[in-house]
Write an enzyme that holds these catalytic residues in place. Structure first.
Site, PDB file in Angstrom:
ATOM      1  N   ASN A 291     -36.576  -7.382  -0.065  1.00 33.85           N
ATOM      2  CA  ASN A 291     -36.935  -5.992  -0.388  1.00 33.85           C
ATOM      3  C   ASN A 291     -36.492  -5.091   0.753  1.00 33.85           C
ATOM      4  OD1 ASN A 291     -38.768  -3.534  -0.154  1.00 33.85           O
ATOM      5  ND2 ASN A 291     -39.249  -4.242  -2.212  1.00 33.85           N
TER       6      ASN A 291
ATOM      7  N   SER B 207     -36.301  -4.170  -5.789  1.00 38.19           N
ATOM      8  CA  SER B 207     -36.765  -2.821  -5.487  1.00 38.19           C
ATOM      9  C   SER B 207     -38.087  -2.646  -6.213  1.00 38.19           C
ATOM     10  CB  SER B 207     -35.734  -1.785  -5.927  1.00 38.19           C
ATOM     11  OG  SER B 207     -35.998  -0.566  -5.257  1.00 38.19           O
ATOM     12  N   GLU B 208     -39.095  -2.191  -5.479  1.00 44.73           N
ATOM     13  CA  GLU B 208     -40.471  -2.312  -5.977  1.00 44.73           C
ATOM     14  C   GLU B 208     -40.783  -1.409  -7.171  1.00 44.73           C
ATOM     15  OE1 GLU B 208     -39.631  -1.357  -2.935  1.00 44.73           O
ATOM     16  OE2 GLU B 208     -40.806   0.363  -2.236  1.00 44.73           O
ATOM     17  N   ASN B 209     -39.883  -0.482  -7.491  1.00 38.80           N
ATOM     18  CA  ASN B 209     -40.124   0.295  -8.705  1.00 38.80           C
ATOM     19  C   ASN B 209     -39.807  -0.512  -9.963  1.00 38.80           C
ATOM     20  OD1 ASN B 209     -37.397   0.578  -7.723  1.00 38.80           O
ATOM     21  ND2 ASN B 209     -37.068   2.019  -9.386  1.00 38.80           N
TER      22      ASN B 209
ATOM     23  N   SER C 280     -44.126  -6.164 -10.327  1.00 40.60           N
ATOM     24  CA  SER C 280     -43.346  -6.014  -9.108  1.00 40.60           C
ATOM     25  C   SER C 280     -44.178  -6.360  -7.874  1.00 40.60           C
ATOM     26  CB  SER C 280     -42.837  -4.576  -9.010  1.00 40.60           C
ATOM     27  OG  SER C 280     -42.098  -4.397  -7.828  1.00 40.60           O
TER      28      SER C 280
END
Lengths: 232, 218
Positions: free
Chosen positions: B23, B46-48, B88
């Site tokens: 990440n 990607s944390e979205n 996520s």
């Protein structure tokens, strides 16, 4: 069960001053822009808005902030919105900033009937102030409570008349959990199709979580950071 | 000479290992994706809500529905997956992501990090940073050694509100690679042409300096 309403006016019936709303989206991606436009038009105020971000000054939730319709924001990141920062630092706007993963899980928990859960996120920071701490596997965790809302407003790519939803790419983000956590969930979609047209194997949000669905009239889908590479 | 942002990203890219899920935070960390060492395969989360993040799209191919956590338009690699935010952070909290690289305003010698708030001045929010630093086993901070006022960001104790406690393992700045252990910074490498004296003078926290400090190989 037919969940279809005629449009954004009918979809938002019952939203009143002082209510708590969840609004899906990450940045400007996957936000219910037709419903936000209607909230501005209706002038409903004193709202508590739960949304990962607060839009930008002239789009998304930023429109509600400009109009002073929001009393309290519950978000994880608000860095792209000058008006938000101004209202927060001046104390006009009450703000609860919470870690993004905790926000997502609190919405999920709210919809899943789990009143609270322990997470390591935020331990030792001001996020943990006033919260119960417990050690699991030798590591401290803080107790976070579930979130629910009077209305959850989400945006999907495709939906059917039963309220089943399919999201596109990273526009999914917070929409599925918020759909679960609304007492009444409103879905605005780009394409509304008859029941049976969406493959049941590929439904992201089952229709049980959606009470009202409509096809959005217009999606601007503004891009916040347009980044491209040159063709060589 | 001190490194530029690209140089910092190149040095951090050397920390990547084959098969890792990684990440990358906003800013310098995002650039790391451009310098994956040859012969290894990593996937960027990607944390979205994407695993298998690809490069920026060609002009005209931007998709408003496909962005990274910095809200930049991106592409999806072959084999990518999209998911919601709860999923996520299950990947992140559940320690399925092997490396987190993020920026910071301050790091202290016990591994604390501050990067989300300057009281009374700036409040952007923590986004996913608190979840990431609370759970990741391997956290590298990418940042400049000093702030714009010239004050060291490598401190005995953080002065700003914390993002996480005791979590940072390594810091890469324009001057040096530092490791954090036993409540001290340890100087591992220096940027090409940068003197040990300069690093010492710009580091406020306790710094362990070995007899020989190799230069970074970029």
């Amino acid at each position: 069960m037919n969940k279809v309403v005629s449009g954004v006016e009918e979809a938002l019936v019952g939203i009143e001053d002082g209510m708590t709303l969840m609004l899906g989206g990450f940045g400007l991606c996957g936000i219910p822009e037709n419903s936000i436009g209607q909230l501005v038009k209706l002038g409903i105020k004193d709202l508590t808005c739960i949304s990962n971000n607060a839009g930008v000054d002239d789009f998304g939730l930023g429109l509600l902030l400009q109009n002073k319709q929001v009393r309290k924001m519950i978000s994880s990141y608000v860095g792209e919105n000058d008006e938000f920062e101004r209202q927060m630092l001046s104390g006009e706007l009450e703000v609860d900033l919470i870690p993004q993963g905790s926000l997502a899980e609190r919405c999920r928990a709210g919809g899943a009937g789990i009143p609270a859960f322990f997470t390591p996120a935020g331990f030792g920071t001001e996020v943990a102030e006033g919260k119960e701490v417990r050690i699991f596997n030798g590591k401290p965790h803080i107790l976070e409570s579930a979130l629910t809302a009077d209305f959850a407003i989400v945006k999907a790519w495709k939906g059917d008349t039963e309220g089943n939803l399919v999201f596109k790419a990273t526009a999914r983000n917070f929409n599925p959990m918020m759909a679960m956590a609304g007492k009444i969930t409103i879905a605005e979609v780009e394409e509304l199709v008859p029941a049976g047209e969406l493959d049941p194997n590929f439904i992201h949000t089952p229709g049980i979580f959606v009470q009202r669905i409509f096809k959005g009239e217009r999606f601007e889908k503004r891009i916040e950071q347009r980044t491209v590479q040159q063709r060589t | 000479m001190a490194l530029d942002k690209t140089g910092i990203a190149k040095r951090i890219a050397q920390e990547l290992r084959d098969g890792w899920y990684v990440n990358l935070g906003i800013g310098i960390p995002t650039l790391v994706a451009n310098y994956i060492p040859e012969g290894i395969e990593v996937e960027f989360q990607s944390e979205n809500g994407i695993l298998g993040m690809g490069p920026f799209p060609f002009e005209g191919e931007e998709d408003a529905d496909l962005i990274n956590a910095g809200k930049q338009t991106i592409t999806a690699r072959k084999g990518a997956a999209f998911f919601d935010s709860a999923m996520s952070f299950a990947m992140i909290r559940g320690q399925h992501v092997q490396l987190t690289v993020l920026g910071a305003m301050e790091v202290s010698q016990n591994g604390d990090i501050a990067n989300w708030k300057i009281p009374g001045k700036m409040v952007k929010g923590m986004g996913g940073a608190m979840d990431l630093v609370a759970s990741a086993e391997n956290i590298i901070v990418a940042m400049m050694h000093s702030n714009k006022a010239g004050e060291s960001k490598i401190l005995k104790a953080c002065t700003l509100p914390l993002t996480g406690v005791g979590c940072v393992k390594k810091v890469v700045t324009e001057l040096a690679v530092l490791e954090i252990k036993d409540n001290k910074f340890h100087l591992i490498e220096r940027a090409p042409g940068v003197s040990v004296e300069e690093i010492i003078s710009k580091t406020e926290g306790d710094l362990v300096v070995p007899d020989v400090v190799p230069e970074m190989q970029l």
